[in-house]
Write an enzyme that holds these catalytic residues in place. Structure first.
Site, short mmCIF file in Angstrom:
data_model
loop_
_atom_site.label_atom_id
_atom_site.label_comp_id
_atom_site.label_asym_id
_atom_site.label_seq_id
_atom_site.Cartn_x
_atom_site.Cartn_y
_atom_site.Cartn_z
N GLN A 69 4.01 -2.77 -2.16
CA GLN A 69 2.61 -2.57 -1.83
C GLN A 69 2.43 -2.72 -0.32
O GLN A 69 2.76 -3.75 0.26
CB GLN A 69 1.71 -3.59 -2.54
CG GLN A 69 0.23 -3.31 -2.28
CD GLN A 69 -0.68 -4.39 -2.78
OE1 GLN A 69 -0.74 -5.47 -2.18
NE2 GLN A 69 -1.40 -4.14 -3.86
N TYR A 76 -9.65 -4.62 2.11
CA TYR A 76 -8.76 -4.44 3.25
C TYR A 76 -9.02 -3.09 3.92
O TYR A 76 -9.94 -2.36 3.54
CB TYR A 76 -7.32 -4.63 2.81
CG TYR A 76 -7.08 -6.02 2.25
CD1 TYR A 76 -7.50 -7.15 2.96
CD2 TYR A 76 -6.50 -6.22 1.01
CE1 TYR A 76 -7.34 -8.42 2.47
CE2 TYR A 76 -6.33 -7.50 0.49
CZ TYR A 76 -6.75 -8.60 1.22
OH TYR A 76 -6.61 -9.86 0.72
N GLY A 131 -0.77 -10.22 -13.82
CA GLY A 131 -0.60 -11.00 -12.61
C GLY A 131 -0.17 -12.42 -12.88
O GLY A 131 1.02 -12.73 -12.92
#
Length: 358
Positions: free
Chosen positions: A99, A180, A311
């Site tokens: 990522q 972001y 996750g």
């Protein structure tokens, strides 16, 4: 057999199962040079039962760093460290994508080269704080990127993609979520530009499309994915018309024949973005955030997703696929060790074989 454990095609790869390990920041890298610690290879190797692992966010250039002790993919030392990770994962028969995460304004001068201001599409200070080497610090008003500087950031993504493939990654994921830099361009609340990168939706999605074009040029569409999170509103991100924004963005993603679209946590329960966007995207669709085994199996059987992203469950259960198959109890994650530190809470979670032997 549960559909979770059937093969699925993601880009150029056929995965052995539909369990995907989510990208999770763990802050186990040298803060001085962004080189992952040796334990990072062990961490990912332990979780290689996943059909696909998506790495933690990795900054493409030093200006993209937003948190203390996070890793990069800009230097030869960083590439060498990541080679150990990909070799360990491949030895266990799994696939791993990197990522690529540029934090933009979600940073602080103390983490920027030469103590420069963080960069953003517009000079708008976000609310909140970030973790630095001296503790939490308020965000600052960022530097508004010029058009020439935007082209330089796009180039940094292209080079990061090249270096990730050199390091042995099977592909790369553009982190266009969580407030972001890519989402800063997408959202009207953080993008007040009046040039070709601001204003109407078609302009605000331009940066993301240019970055994807650069990444695909390096790796091919079958080795590039993207992560989005509509209305998650993390890191002070807001948009005046998010449904229209993501409807148009996802339509344009189809131009690149991407490996996948990862749609993660959404912030508005009134709108089911999975239902809205899943049919809009013509490739492999990954659903994430808040899933357990039952919810994942239900979504896959109903055709709401092609693979399920986990996750915290993968964080605390290195052998999560084995535990799911055997109906075994799950470890409880230790939140106090999520970010930074050593092996504790990182590579010491017990696996079934060790537990049974004890």
């Amino acid at each position: 057999m549960s559909k979770l454990f059937t093969p699925v095609q993601i880009g150029r790869y056929e995965l052995s199962n539909r369990l995907v390990m989510a990208p999770m920041t763990r802050s186990r890298a040298s803060d001085a040079d962004g080189v992952p610690f040796d334990e990072v290879a062990t961490y990912y190797e332990q979780r290689s039962g996943a059909g696909l692992i998506i790495s933690e966010g990795v900054y493409p250039s030093a200006s993209g760093k937003g948190y203390v002790s996070t890793p990069g993919i800009e230097t030869e030392a960083q590439i060498a460290a990541w080679k150990k990770v990909t070799h360990a994962v491949h030895a266990r028969g799994s696939r791993i994508f990197m990522q690529v995460m540029h934090c933009g304004r979600i940073s602080h001068p103390s983490m920027q080269p030469g103590n420069a201001l963080p960069v953003a599409p517009s000079a708008i200070k976000p609310a909140g704080q970030t973790w630095t080497a001296t503790g939490q610090q308020d965000f600052v008003t960022p530097h508004e990127l010029t058009v020439a500087e935007i082209k330089g950031v796009v180039e940094s993504y292209r080079l990061a993609t090249r270096r990730a493939i050199e390091a042995g990654f099977d592909g790369v994921e553009l982190h266009a979520a969580s407030g972001y830099l890519p989402e800063q361009f997408l959202a009207s609340g953080s993008n007040r530009r009046t040039d070709e990168y601001g204003g109407p939706i078609g302009n605000r999605i331009r940066f993301v499309l240019e970055v994807l074009q650069a990444m695909v040029a390096e790796a091919g569409g079958g080795r590039v994915g993207i992560k989005i999170s509509p209305e998650m509103n993390f890191n002070d991100i807001l948009d005046e018309n998010p449904q229209a924004l993501y409807w148009e963005l996802v339509e344009q993603l189809n131009l690149f024949d991407l490996a996948y679209l990862q749609m993660t946590r959404q912030g508005t329960p009134e709108i089911d973005y999975h239902a809205l966007l899943r049919s809009r995207f013509k490739g492999t669709y990954l659903m994430g955030a808040g899933l357990d085994q039952a919810k994942a199996e239900t979504a896959l059987e109903a055709g709401k997703a092609d693979a399920a992203v986990f996750g915290e469950l993968f964080l605390a259960n290195p052998d999560l696929p084995d535990r799911f198959q055997r109906g075994a109890p799950l470890n409880t994650p230790d939140r106090s060790t999520y970010y930074g530190g050593d092996a504790k809470g990182y590579v010491d979670y017990p696996v079934l074989q060790a537990t049974e032997a004890a």
